[in-house]
Structure formats: C-alpha cells, structure tokens
Scaffold this motif. Structure first.
Motif, mmCIF file in Angstrom:
data_model
loop_
_atom_site.group_PDB
_atom_site.id
_atom_site.type_symbol
_atom_site.label_atom_id
_atom_site.label_comp_id
_atom_site.label_asym_id
_atom_site.label_seq_id
_atom_site.Cartn_x
_atom_site.Cartn_y
_atom_site.Cartn_z
ATOM 1 N N ASN A 121 45.161 -38.709 106.129
ATOM 2 C CA ASN A 121 45.594 -39.791 105.225
ATOM 3 C C ASN A 121 45.930 -39.285 103.823
ATOM 4 N N TYR A 122 45.631 -38.040 103.545
ATOM 5 C CA TYR A 122 45.844 -37.530 102.187
ATOM 6 C C TYR A 122 47.265 -37.003 102.019
ATOM 7 N N ARG A 123 47.835 -37.292 100.832
ATOM 8 C CA ARG A 123 49.177 -36.809 100.515
ATOM 9 C C ARG A 123 49.122 -35.924 99.275
ATOM 10 N N VAL A 124 50.128 -35.088 99.136
ATOM 11 C CA VAL A 124 50.209 -34.219 97.956
ATOM 12 C C VAL A 124 50.221 -35.092 96.694
ATOM 13 N N GLY A 125 49.392 -34.727 95.738
ATOM 14 C CA GLY A 125 49.303 -35.493 94.486
ATOM 15 C C GLY A 125 48.149 -36.486 94.499
ATOM 16 N N ASP A 126 47.536 -36.699 95.650
ATOM 17 C CA ASP A 126 46.364 -37.591 95.724
ATOM 18 C C ASP A 126 45.151 -36.918 95.067
ATOM 19 N N ILE A 127 44.181 -37.760 94.760
ATOM 20 C CA ILE A 127 42.942 -37.239 94.168
ATOM 21 C C ILE A 127 41.783 -37.580 95.100
ATOM 22 N N MET A 128 40.986 -36.601 95.392
ATOM 23 C CA MET A 128 39.787 -36.855 96.202
ATOM 24 C C MET A 128 38.548 -36.649 95.338
ATOM 25 N N LEU A 129 37.795 -37.737 95.155
ATOM 26 C CA LEU A 129 36.492 -37.609 94.491
ATOM 27 C C LEU A 129 35.552 -36.993 95.516
ATOM 28 N N SER A 135 39.093 -33.249 93.552
ATOM 29 C CA SER A 135 40.128 -32.321 94.016
ATOM 30 C C SER A 135 41.485 -32.972 93.830
ATOM 31 N N LEU A 136 42.423 -32.205 93.325
ATOM 32 C CA LEU A 136 43.819 -32.636 93.360
ATOM 33 C C LEU A 136 44.399 -32.057 94.655
ATOM 34 N N ILE A 137 44.892 -32.926 95.506
ATOM 35 C CA ILE A 137 45.433 -32.448 96.782
ATOM 36 C C ILE A 137 46.824 -31.857 96.512
ATOM 37 N N GLN A 180 32.568 -45.297 89.381
ATOM 38 C CA GLN A 180 33.256 -45.629 88.142
ATOM 39 C C GLN A 180 34.587 -44.884 88.048
ATOM 40 N N ALA A 181 34.576 -43.619 88.455
ATOM 41 C CA ALA A 181 35.813 -42.821 88.422
ATOM 42 C C ALA A 181 36.876 -43.467 89.321
ATOM 43 N N LYS A 182 36.431 -44.019 90.428
ATOM 44 C CA LYS A 182 37.373 -44.690 91.343
ATOM 45 C C LYS A 182 38.040 -45.873 90.632
ATOM 46 N N GLU A 183 37.236 -46.628 89.890
ATOM 47 C CA GLU A 183 37.790 -47.768 89.141
ATOM 48 C C GLU A 183 38.797 -47.291 88.096
ATOM 49 N N PHE A 184 38.462 -46.197 87.408
ATOM 50 C CA PHE A 184 39.375 -45.673 86.382
ATOM 51 C C PHE A 184 40.697 -45.234 87.018
ATOM 52 N N ALA A 185 40.603 -44.625 88.181
ATOM 53 C CA ALA A 185 41.829 -44.187 88.865
ATOM 54 C C ALA A 185 42.706 -45.403 89.165
ATOM 55 N N LYS A 186 42.069 -46.486 89.594
ATOM 56 C CA LYS A 186 42.836 -47.716 89.898
ATOM 57 C C LYS A 186 43.491 -48.247 88.627
ATOM 58 N N GLU A 187 42.734 -48.261 87.534
ATOM 59 C CA GLU A 187 43.302 -48.735 86.256
ATOM 60 C C GLU A 187 44.515 -47.914 85.845
ATOM 61 N N LEU A 188 44.533 -46.668 86.258
ATOM 62 C CA LEU A 188 45.651 -45.780 85.890
ATOM 63 C C LEU A 188 46.782 -45.833 86.925
ATOM 64 N N GLY A 189 46.709 -46.772 87.821
ATOM 65 C CA GLY A 189 47.800 -46.958 88.798
ATOM 66 C C GLY A 189 47.689 -46.039 90.005
ATOM 67 N N LEU A 190 46.491 -45.488 90.237
ATOM 68 C CA LEU A 190 46.335 -44.522 91.331
ATOM 69 C C LEU A 190 45.593 -45.121 92.535
ATOM 70 N N ALA A 191 45.645 -46.451 92.663
ATOM 71 C CA ALA A 191 44.866 -47.098 93.730
ATOM 72 C C ALA A 191 45.184 -46.519 95.113
ATOM 73 N N LYS A 192 46.464 -46.191 95.314
ATOM 74 C CA LYS A 192 46.844 -45.672 96.643
ATOM 75 C C LYS A 192 46.606 -44.170 96.772
ATOM 76 N N ASN A 193 46.253 -43.550 95.661
ATOM 77 C CA ASN A 193 46.123 -42.089 95.667
ATOM 78 C C ASN A 193 44.689 -41.604 95.549
ATOM 79 N N ILE A 194 43.762 -42.533 95.434
ATOM 80 C CA ILE A 194 42.384 -42.100 95.211
ATOM 81 C C ILE A 194 41.574 -42.205 96.508
ATOM 82 N N HIS A 195 40.794 -41.162 96.784
ATOM 83 C CA HIS A 195 39.959 -41.123 97.989
ATOM 84 C C HIS A 195 38.593 -40.582 97.600
ATOM 85 N N GLU A 196 37.636 -40.766 98.494
ATOM 86 C CA GLU A 196 36.402 -39.994 98.343
ATOM 87 C C GLU A 196 36.195 -39.231 99.636
#
Ligand code: R1P
Length: 324
Positions: free
Chosen positions: A157-165, A273-275, A207-223
């Motif tokens: 499910n991970y794409r280049v440019g995604d962020i994995m907490l 991690s930055l994928i 909290q980091a997940k919430e910040f990622a969403k605020e920055l428009g990264l809702a579709k790019n954030i994973h744990e």
C-alpha cells in the motif's frame, strides 16, 4: 600489545594482538572497530563538555536527518553548525546525502540539535559508534529524539513519497548477535536489559499522524514496522520476500541501533521513514533502488517535512504529559 591490522592467533585460534584482548578493559587499548562499546561515560562527557563550551544553546530535542533529509536542519533559526571532524571522539560521515555536521538552533522557538548526516554500519563503523551521538545528545540535555530515514516500502500500500511513522522495528542485525549495547553496561547510561516493547512513543506517534493530516498528507501517512539490514547492497528478491513474511513494512540500513541506544538512556522516541522506493519482490520488476532517486524523493518532500518536524517539536515542548 597493539593491533597493527594483522591478526595474530595463538595455536588455539585466540587472537593475540588485538587491543580488545588487553587486560586494561574498556578505558584503554580498545580496538576502534571492536563490536563492543569503547566509548566510556567519561569519553562521551568530554565530547558533550566540548560542545557545551562552544554553544550556549541547550537542546531539548535531538533530530537525526536521514538520507536526503538534511534540509530538516536548514529550517533551524540561529543555527550553529559544527563539522563532525572538529568534534572530539566523533566519527565522520562518508555517504553522499549525509553532510556531516551537528547543527544547533531553534525550531518553533525550541532549542534543538540536528545530526545533519548519520553513521551507518556499512561505512565500516561498529553499531556502538554509529549510535554514539545519541548518548552525546543525552549528555547535552536532550529528552526527545526524532530520528528519520529514507526507506524502501515493502508494504504494497505504500507509494514513493509516503511517510511511515515507525510503530515498531525488527532488529535483524541484533537478532543475529550484533547490538550497540553489547559489552559491559554502564548504569549511568541505562540498564543492562532495557525493554524495547514500547520503544516508539505512542502518544507522539498519534499526534504526528494528526499533524501529517493537517499538512494535507492524509493519504500519505502510515504507521508500520521498520527493519534495518546491514547494507550497503539493496535487497535481493528472495530477501524482500523474507522481509514481507517477517512483517516488515519498510526496510533501510539505519535507525534501529539509534533507537535502542536512545531508549537505553530513556529518551522518548519518534521515528519516521520517507518511502523513497517501492520494493518489488518480483524478478520481472524493472524498479531497482538507487541512491539518486532516493535523494530526489527527499528533495521533493523537504518543505512539507520541515513543517511536519516543526509541529512535532512544538508539541513536544508544550505537551505536559510528554515532559520528562
Ligand atoms: O537510513 P538513511 O540514513 O536515511 O539512508 C538510507 O538510504 C541509504 C540507501 O540509499 C541507506 O543508507 C539507507 O539506510
């Protein structure tokens, strides 16, 4: 007896000329590249005292910049950068994408110290040496560590440019018997047998997940689960299949030994991690990981990641229940 690069063994296969076989133990006569920690508390205090004299900023948060993520340090205000080669007892960065300086400054008004460039096992450093700056951070007064990396995405499910907490890790190097905490334990850093089941602070992660969403990264954030391989080669298809079976979501060549060292001395840890590439466990795939692409993805994400880290640092400084 000194180690002159030639290993001399006695009739029983015991190395005779290795410094770490000397009787004077940890303080003197240790082989630079021994698997066992050579930096004493006193040696590392010498390093932190040197830095304290040089810089008046008292960092609360330590940040380790992954490959292509050195620009995280560029966002600091009132920066003071000290090249690793000028710092007593510090190793030197040898990899492209890792500048090699300790940068002090303020992020969102919070005093921080950034490693602009980290040390990897494949550079020839033993793990205790790769992780030593974490202990120096602790001695400087750091309470929280944010460690970042470029990693290959194993999770489909991970794409280049995604962020994995990072919610957990698999210490592949450690499971096979190589750990930064190996050797005599100094209780002034931490306990002999540190727990690692809750290495990554859950609240900070949420909290980091919430910040990622605020920055428009809702579709790019994973744990997910990060695993560290020794490198420097990228993985074979069979190895990628094995890592998938083991339950790893991302693979890289760093971070785990830093986190182990940080938890040993009771730092609160957030890692992400930055994928930078998708690991295809398929012999027909034409996607082969390469450093240039990895660094390009770091550039692509640099602005948003600076904002992301800024928000996290501000949260750390204001959140009561994260105060140590
Ligand atoms: O983990 P960081 O330092 O981000 O670097 C990652 O990128 C490099 C591979 O190109 C490896 O060093 C891998 O670990």
């Amino acid at each position: 007896m000194s180690c002159n690069g030639k290993v001399v063994m006695d009739g029983n296969g015991v190395i005779k000329n290795h410094k770490c076989r000397d009787s004077d133990g940890l303080k003197n006569g240790f082989d630079e590249n021994s698997l066992i920690d050579k930096y004493t508390f006193e040696t590392l205090t010498e390093t932190s005292d040197y830095l304290k004299k040089l810089v008046s900023i008292e960092p609360k948060v330590g940040i380790i910049c992954g490959s292509g993520l050195g620009t995280l340090a560029d966002a600091l205000d009132d920066k003071i950068a000290i090249p690793y080669e000028d710092i007593p007892n510090f190793p030197k960065s040898t990899v492209k994408g890792h500048a090699g300086a300790l940068v002090f400054g303020y992020l969102s008004g919070v005093p921080v110290v950034c490693m602009k460039g980290r040390f990897h096992y494949y550079e020839g450093y033993p793990l205790w040496k790769c992780a030593m700056p974490v202990r120096v951070m602790k001695l400087l007064g750091v309470t929280h560590l944010i460690t970042t990396n470029a990693a290959g995405g194993l999770n489909s499910n991970y794409r280049v440019g995604d962020i994995m907490l990072v919610k957990d890790h698999i210490n592949l190097i450690g499971l096979s018997g190589n750990n930064p905490l190996q050797g005599p334990n100094d209780e002034r850093f931490g306990p002999r047998f540190p727990p690692m089941a809750k290495a990554y602070d859950k609240k900070l992660l949420e909290q980091a997940k919430e910040f990622a969403k605020e920055l428009g990264l809702a579709k790019n954030i994973h744990e997910g689960v990060y695993t560290c391989v020794g490198g420097p080669n990228f993985e074979t298809v069979a190895e990628l299949r094995m890592l998938n079976i083991l339950g790893a979501d991302a693979v890289g060549m760093s971070t785990v030994h830093e986190v182990i060292t940080a938890r040993h001395c009771d730092l609160t840890v957030l890692a992400f991690s930055l994928i930078t590439n998708e690991c295809k466990a398929d012999y027909n795939s034409m996607d082969l990981a390469n450093l240039e692409e990895i660094l390009d993805v770091g550039k692509m994400r640099q602005t948003v990641l600076q904002k992301f880290v800024q928000k996290i640092v501000k949260y750390i400084s204001t959140s009561e229940d994260l105060q140590q």
